[in-house]
Write an enzyme that holds these catalytic residues in place. Sequence first.
Site, PDB file in Angstrom:
ATOM      1  N   ASP A 472      13.964  55.072  37.088  1.00  9.19           N
ATOM      2  CA  ASP A 472      12.609  55.271  36.466  1.00  9.19           C
ATOM      3  C   ASP A 472      12.520  55.988  35.123  1.00  9.19           C
ATOM      4  OD1 ASP A 472      12.443  53.739  39.022  1.00  9.19           O
ATOM      5  OD2 ASP A 472      10.988  55.484  39.629  1.00  9.19           O
ATOM      6  N   GLU A 542      10.264  45.432  36.962  1.00  7.77           N
ATOM      7  CA  GLU A 542       9.913  45.422  38.391  1.00  7.77           C
ATOM      8  C   GLU A 542       8.495  45.475  38.542  1.00  7.77           C
ATOM      9  OE1 GLU A 542      10.162  49.826  40.246  1.00  7.77           O
ATOM     10  OE2 GLU A 542      12.181  49.313  39.295  1.00  7.77           O
TER      11      GLU A 542
END
Length: 886
Positions: A472, A542
């Site tokens: 992330d 994603e």
Amino acid sequence: MPLSRNFSARVLQGVFVSLAVPMVAVGATEGPPARTYLHKNWQLQSSCEVKAPGEQVSSVGFDAKGWHQADIPATVVGALVTDKTFPDPNYGTNLKSFPGMNYSDKNLFANQEMPEGSPFRCSWWYRTEFTPPAEETKKTEWLNFLGINYRANIWINGHKMEDANDVAGTYRSFEFNVSKFLQPGKTNALAVEVFAPAKDDLGITWVDWNPTPPDKNLGIWKEVFLRSSGDVTVRHPFVASKLDAEYKTADLTISGEVRNVSKESVKGVLHAEVDGAELQQPVELRGGESKLVKFTPERFAGLKLAHPRLWWPYQMGTPYLHTARLTFEIGEQVSDSATVTFGIRKVTSELTDKGHRLFKVNGKKVLIRGAAWAPDLLFRWSSAKLDTDLAYVRDMGMNSIRLEGRLDRDEFFEKTDQLGILVMPGWTCCDAWERWKDWKGDQRGIAAASLRDQITRLRNHPSVFVWLNGSDNPPPADVEKMYLEIEKELEWSNPIVSSASEHKAGFSGVSGVKMTGPYEYVPPVYWLADTQAGGAYGYNTETSPGPAIPPRESLEKFIPKEHLWPIDEVWNYHAGGERFTTVKVFTDGLTRRYGPASSLDDYERKAQAMTYDGERAMFEAYARNKYTSTGVIQWMLDNAWPSLIWHLYDYYLVPAGGYFGTKKACEPLHVQYSYDDNSVAVINGTYKPMKRMKVSAKIYNLDAKEKGLHQATVDLLADSSAKAFDLPKPEGLTPTYFLKLELHDAVGKLVSDNFYWLSTKPDVLDWAKRSDTVYTPQKEFGDLTGLNNLPKVKVTIAKTTQGSGSNSSVMVVAENKGNSVAFMVHPRLTRGRGGEDVAPIFWNDNYFSLLPGEKKSVTARFDFALLQGATPELVVEGWNVEPTAP
């Protein structure tokens, strides 16, 4: 003595080729160097229950009465489920009842210490007894652990061999010289005291995918084996290939680490064999010395290859594999050898003029279309399940898999190499792996050692096309520099990306990718309308159109009967974590667009239609916009346990709406609708031009009356997207209407068809209220409620079954005998009448619709053994379908 073996390229063809990699039991061997797997007959017990010290636990004949019996690899909870100490964690809310599940749900369990009263606050003992082969001349014995979570003390025959301060790290691989402890030909005892990861350890986090088991996956989660060598070992064989600018010649460099484990100096010869070339060079090693020895094309002309057979992703060519072997000889005695399988190929990446990361394989652009893989919640390995995962990826037409952590067995990568499926691995998010500022103690060292172990094994796998140093977020400059130095040292030749997100790294700069969601339901138009978040531009690492409700037959396996309907807290327990604890957003979209569900069956038919539509729209949008869009990873491919969210087929391997929407969108030659401008586009996913392709579009009212027709002939460039035409807007359309598209080649063969259910009332997104990366809400909803008024339609069904082996098939011919559309026709194959679905199964099409008078033939491939002796029963369902005999 020189070896004379022939090594040639190998290629795996066909989905149904067996991919099983045999495991070897104690006392057996597989290929040189022989491995003796220590996987059978282990006992487990908590150290809170066992007061005996390691000297006793690791002694032959230790009384393990009352211990749990297990085979490994197995986590502690996995073993306790297998031996029935704990109930099935997948069913209902059983997992909540497990001891240690009283951790807080306010933040991720990986970031908490074990709660009070948890049996996993204590270490757990794994022990086994085994008899290795009787010792041969000048053998050195090596004990290998490929994955321990998280720390371990290791004992053999009453001796403490390694300490938990040194044996630490989920993604570490360990090899120990146990020669002085082992007694060949006699019974030996091995005991491993394993400690669960603490909140600051670099372990495994399940983030919001599913609950985390109460042991945090504590245990021996990968293979354990013995192997032998002489005084000099050969480790870490590696073949680096360098292709010329035209990809017509290749220079190979073969390397390996040789180590003298004796105290005396050694003179020997290292032999290398690859593609028929036999090479050798003398090597001298001082006592205890290690060397990296290379065979270079500058010294060895046999490593210069003309017209090499290249490794390609399966849609671009053949995934050719080659084998090289290194053997160290002292005199005429083989001391050790190592074999490596590799591919000759070159992967590059670049930033487009819009700053998006674009990948190329052997000089050709590739639009990454894939999904993220998840192992079982308890890391219970299944080679058959992996085979299905990979076969389903190819069957859907995707080319890639992403791994966020969970870097599992070598078998995974061996099979993706063979099948030509690209793999995108990297570190995980949301726990100590990304809390760099809090690193202390041994964390930095474990991170470095973990990367070293993973890059060392992954660098030979041609399917692995990139590495992500973060998930992330990108690591800070000092950590990223450390990572990059290790990757350079280990000659990592593939692209490296700082993270899976768009955040700029302090050292390496822009990533060229994005992780902007959404993860919740959005309408089909979103993917082409959005230009700020998850829409079809750039490389989205994603994203997802949200929940994926399993078919009723699968729901009944994990939701108790009394909780099947309406949706309640048991359903929600099988949604996700953090922001995804319900399916309310999805259900609200379903209600507003399709109308409220009156029953579970009504909810199911609407959910499958919505998921089909959603996945199709996402993949189609990224294909239409290539190479403004450069990649998309569906979140996710599969689930770690039975789940209502983020999968393309359910935990029981049953493909449903989302699977077939994806499969439709990823056809190599494909005709599709553009929701943003009411046009029709044609996608050429092949690498050759297509001339005089004929495109047709027919528009129908809800009553199946034709309202418009448009046709065109288009020429398609290789690997391209082209707009065919704008659709007409006929007068008098019903609020819900249909669109049928067809694509024929120059000789009139149908190569693609597509069927849409549309609304004259548009879906309108409320951009100002976009919720972080989760989703963008809607201001207005399309009206598809007309589908509820479709009359029942008789559809004749004819079935033909062929074969009785692993490549059996059933052909189904369906013909619409009514005057209305037969919507979402769904054939299933079951184990006898009323039996479970046959899975895995490979339908060439499903959830299809038929116009009045239309006939369609579909075929499913399956392994006849899955019927378990029952007669195959065809079940045909649909939105408004009444199946009848011809």
